[in-house]
Design an enzyme around this catalytic site. Structure first.
Site, PDB file in Angstrom:
ATOM      1  N   GLY A  11       1.053  -1.295   0.038  1.00  0.00           N
ATOM      2  CA  GLY A  11       0.084  -0.100   0.000  1.00  0.00           C
ATOM      3  C   GLY A  11       0.824   1.215   0.031  1.00  0.00           C
ATOM      4  NE  ARG A  72      -2.201  -4.505  -1.482  1.00  0.00           N
ATOM      5  CZ  ARG A  72      -1.814  -3.969  -0.542  1.00  0.00           C
ATOM      6  NH1 ARG A  72      -0.701  -4.159   0.294  1.00  0.00           N
ATOM      7  NH2 ARG A  72      -2.840  -3.119  -0.132  1.00  0.00           N
ATOM      8  N   GLY A 102       5.704  -2.779   3.984  1.00  0.00           N
ATOM      9  CA  GLY A 102       5.243  -3.514   5.083  1.00  0.00           C
ATOM     10  C   GLY A 102       6.042  -4.719   5.186  1.00  0.00           C
ATOM     11  CG  ASP A 103       4.047  -7.476   7.813  1.00  0.00           C
ATOM     12  OD1 ASP A 103       3.342  -7.125   6.798  1.00  0.00           O
ATOM     13  OD2 ASP A 103       3.526  -7.905   8.958  1.00  0.00           O
ATOM     14  N   GLY A 104       4.976  -7.836   4.610  1.00  0.00           N
ATOM     15  CA  GLY A 104       4.924  -8.762   3.452  1.00  0.00           C
ATOM     16  C   GLY A 104       6.048  -8.389   2.473  1.00  0.00           C
ATOM     17  CB  SER A 105       7.468  -5.186   1.349  1.00  0.00           C
ATOM     18  OG  SER A 105       6.066  -4.516   1.039  1.00  0.00           O
ATOM     19  CB  THR A 127       2.059  -0.012   6.452  1.00  0.00           C
ATOM     20  OG1 THR A 127       0.708  -0.404   6.625  1.00  0.00           O
ATOM     21  CG2 THR A 127       2.749  -0.509   7.492  1.00  0.00           C
ATOM     22  CG  ASP A 129      -2.378  -1.208   7.763  1.00  0.00           C
ATOM     23  OD1 ASP A 129      -3.121  -0.014   7.472  1.00  0.00           O
ATOM     24  OD2 ASP A 129      -2.380  -2.176   7.202  1.00  0.00           O
ATOM     25  CG  ASP A 131       0.612  -3.684  10.211  1.00  0.00           C
ATOM     26  OD1 ASP A 131       1.339  -2.842   9.693  1.00  0.00           O
ATOM     27  OD2 ASP A 131      -0.493  -4.319   9.572  1.00  0.00           O
ATOM     28  NE  ARG A 173      -3.063  -5.305   5.020  1.00  0.00           N
ATOM     29  CZ  ARG A 173      -3.264  -5.593   3.728  1.00  0.00           C
ATOM     30  NH1 ARG A 173      -4.290  -6.523   3.669  1.00  0.00           N
ATOM     31  NH2 ARG A 173      -2.851  -4.936   2.733  1.00  0.00           N
ATOM     32  CB  ALA A 188     -14.787   8.419  19.155  1.00  0.00           C
ATOM     33  CD  GLU A 189     -19.355  10.954  22.061  1.00  0.00           C
ATOM     34  OE1 GLU A 189     -19.419  10.605  20.631  1.00  0.00           O
ATOM     35  OE2 GLU A 189     -18.662  11.808  22.072  1.00  0.00           O
ATOM     36  CG  HIS A 251      -8.340   2.703  -0.817  1.00  0.00           C
ATOM     37  ND1 HIS A 251      -9.675   1.875  -0.899  1.00  0.00           N
ATOM     38  CD2 HIS A 251      -7.432   1.923  -1.113  1.00  0.00           C
ATOM     39  CE1 HIS A 251      -9.022   0.624  -0.871  1.00  0.00           C
ATOM     40  NE2 HIS A 251      -7.627   0.717  -1.017  1.00  0.00           N
ATOM     41  CD  GLN A 253      -9.141   5.408   6.512  1.00  0.00           C
ATOM     42  OE1 GLN A 253      -8.966   4.940   7.835  1.00  0.00           O
ATOM     43  NE2 GLN A 253      -9.884   4.656   5.853  1.00  0.00           N
ATOM     44  NE  ARG A 254      -3.111   2.655   0.173  1.00  0.00           N
ATOM     45  CZ  ARG A 254      -3.355   1.565  -0.002  1.00  0.00           C
ATOM     46  NH1 ARG A 254      -4.161   0.676   0.809  1.00  0.00           N
ATOM     47  NH2 ARG A 254      -3.549   1.294  -1.589  1.00  0.00           N
TER      48      ARG A 254
HETATM   49  O1  F6P Z   1      -2.229  -1.883   4.351  1.00  0.00           O
HETATM   50  C1  F6P Z   1      -2.675  -0.790   3.955  1.00  0.00           C
HETATM   51  C2  F6P Z   1      -4.035  -0.993   3.742  1.00  0.00           C
HETATM   52  O2  F6P Z   1      -4.498   0.498   3.383  1.00  0.00           O
HETATM   53  C3  F6P Z   1      -5.049  -1.480   4.578  1.00  0.00           C
HETATM   54  O3  F6P Z   1      -5.362  -0.550   5.758  1.00  0.00           O
HETATM   55  C4  F6P Z   1      -6.248  -2.031   4.196  1.00  0.00           C
HETATM   56  O4  F6P Z   1      -6.912  -3.168   4.883  1.00  0.00           O
HETATM   57  C5  F6P Z   1      -5.515  -2.389   2.746  1.00  0.00           C
HETATM   58  O5  F6P Z   1      -4.329  -1.843   2.648  1.00  0.00           O
HETATM   59  C6  F6P Z   1      -6.402  -2.297   1.395  1.00  0.00           C
HETATM   60  O6  F6P Z   1      -5.644  -2.843   0.435  1.00  0.00           O
HETATM   61  P1  F6P Z   1      -5.771  -2.395  -1.030  1.00  0.00           P
HETATM   62  O7  F6P Z   1      -5.378  -1.021  -1.121  1.00  0.00           O
HETATM   63  O8  F6P Z   1      -5.370  -3.620  -1.742  1.00  0.00           O
HETATM   64  O9  F6P Z   1      -7.562  -2.428  -1.011  1.00  0.00           O
END
Ligand code: F6P
Length: 323
Positions: A11, A72, A102-105, A127, A129, A131, A173, A188-189, A251, A253-254
Site C-alpha cells: 500500500g 503487491r 510493510g512486513d509482506g514486502s 504503511t 496501519d 502494524d 487491516r 469519540a464516544e 482509501h 486515508q492513504r
Molecule cells: O495496508 C494498508 C491498507 O490500506 C490497509 O489498511 C487496508 O486493509 C489495505 O491496505 C487495503 O488494500 P488495497 O489497497 O489493496 O485495497
C-alpha cells in the site's frame, strides 16, 4: 558497486515521495548513482529500473502516493521470478536496494537477500496501519491520522446538527492502532478494535443514560478488521434508539499531502537506510523507537507479531466502561 536503487511495495503512503527525493539527494552526497525501480517488485522482474537525477524528484515532496508506483506482486513469491529480479539488478550494477513497504514486502526482501550475494538491502517501514513489529512508527501514519481527524471533525458537524450517531470505519487491516488513536484524538464516544473485547450492553446502558441527560449525538470509530460497521450502525438505531449513519473512510486515508512529520521521518529513514548499508548492514530494516533509529534483522521485524503499546491499549480500555 556504486549504484543504489529504491522501490515502493504494498500500500502506498504519504511521505513516499519525500523519501524518493531524499534518496536521490543523499545518494549523490554519498557518491552513489541513484536508480528508481518502478512498480515495486513487479518492476524488479520486468526491469523497469532507471537511473535518475534531481529533475526526477523536483516538486514531488508535496504529493501523496508514490511517483514510482507500487504493487503487491504475486510473481515475486516464485523463485524463478526472483532470479530474474536479481539478474536485472546485477545488469544495472546495483549494489544496494532500499525497499519501502510493510512486513509482506520485507518477507520478499529477505528471500531476495538469501538468494543474492552481492547486493545489500534495507527496508523502511511504510504503511498507514502502523502494524510492523520492531518499529514504533511507520512512514505515512501521521498523515493518515490527520486525514482521519479531519474527516471525523467534519462528520461531527453533521452528527451534532442532526442528532445522529455516526459509525466511522477506519483502515488498519487487523490492527486497531489507527482506529484507537483516531477515536482518542477526536473525542469519540465509542471505539471498537480487534485488540480489545467489547460489551455492547455496557455501551448501551451508558449511551441511554447520556441521552436522558441531554446527549444528542454519538461518534463511534470502528476498525475495518472487525467487519461489523453495518451491525453497529443498526445497533444504534435499534438498541440505543438514535438515527445513525455509517461512513467507511476507505482509501481516502492513504492519500493526501504529507504532514511535516512524515516528510521529516522520510528524510531520517532514508538517511539511516543508506548509511546502514554503507556501514555493512547487508540485510536489515531501519526501525524507529525510543526516540532514535536502529537496524533490525528482517526476521525480528517481518516474522514477529506486532502489539499496540500497553499504555495506549490501556487508554482504549476506558471506552465502553460504565459512565
Ligand atoms: O495496508 C494498508 C491498507 O490500506 C490497509 O489498511 C487496508 O486493509 C489495505 O491496505 C487495503 O488494500 P488495497 O489497497 O489493496 O485495497
Amino acid at each position: 558497486m556504486k549504484n543504489i536503487a529504491i522501490l515502493c511495495s504494498g500500500g502506498d503512503v504519504s511521505g513516499m515521495n519525500a523519501a524518493l527525493k531524499r534518496f536521490v539527494e543523499y545518494s549523490f552526497v554519498k557518491g552513489l548513482t541513484p536508480y528508481f525501480v518502478y512498480n515495486g517488485y513487479e518492476g524488479l522482474i520486468d526491469n523497469t529500473i532507471y537511473e535518475v537525477g534531481y529533475k526526477d524528484v523536483a516538486g514531488i515532496i508535496v504529493n501523496g502516493g508514490t511517483k514510482i508506483r507500487s504493487s503487491r506482486s504475486k510473481r515475486f513469491m516464485e523463485e524463478n521470478y526472483r532470479k530474474q529480479a536479481i539478474d536485472n539488478l546485477n545488469e544495472h550494477n546495483i549494489g544496494y536496494l532500499v525497499v519501502l513497504g510493510g512486513d509482506g514486502s520485507f518477507k520478499g526482501m529477505k528471500k531476495l537477500s538469501e538468494e543474492s550475494n552481492s547486493i545489500s538491502f534495507c527496508g523502511i517501514p511504510a504503511t498507514i496501519d502502523n502494524d510492523i513489529a520492531g518499529t514504533e512508527y511507520c512512514l505515512g501514519v501521521d498523515t493518515a491520522l490527520n486525514v482521519i481527524k479531519d474527516a471525523i471533525d467534519a462528520l461531527r458537524d453533521t452528527a451534532s446538527s442532526f442528532s445522529r450517531a455516526f459509525v466511522i470505519e477506519v483502515m488498519g487491516r487487523d490492527c486497531g492502532y489507527l482506529t484507537l488513536v483516531s477515536a482518542l484524538t477526536s473525542g469519540a464516544e465509542m471505539c471498537l478494535i480487534p485488540e480489545i473485547p467489547y460489551d455492547l450492553d455496557t455501551y448501551k446502558d451508558s449511551f441511554k443514560k447520556q441521552m436522558k441527560e441531554g446527549r444528542k449525538y454519538f461518534i463511534a470509530v470502528v476498525s475495518e478488521g472487525l467487519n461489523n460497521t453495518a451491525e453497529i450502525t443498526k445497533w444504534f438505531e435499534n438498541e440505543v434508539g438514535i438515527e445513525s449513519r455509517a461512513t467507511i473512510l476507505g482509501h481516502v486515508q492513504r492519500g493526501g499531502n504529507p504532514t511535516v512529520y512524515d516528510r521529516l521521518m522520510a528524510y531520517d529513514f532514508v538517511t539511516h537506510a543508506i548509511d546502514g548499508m554503507l556501514d555493512g548492514n547487508a540485510s536489515s530494516v531501519i526501525c524507529y523507537g525510543g526516540g532514535g533509529f536502529n537496524y533490525k534483522d528482517i526476521e525480528d521485524v517481518a516474522f514477529r507479531e506486532n502489539h499496540i503499546k500497553p499504555e495506549l491499549l490501556n487508554l482504549g480500555l476506558e471506552f465502553g466502561q460504565k459512565r
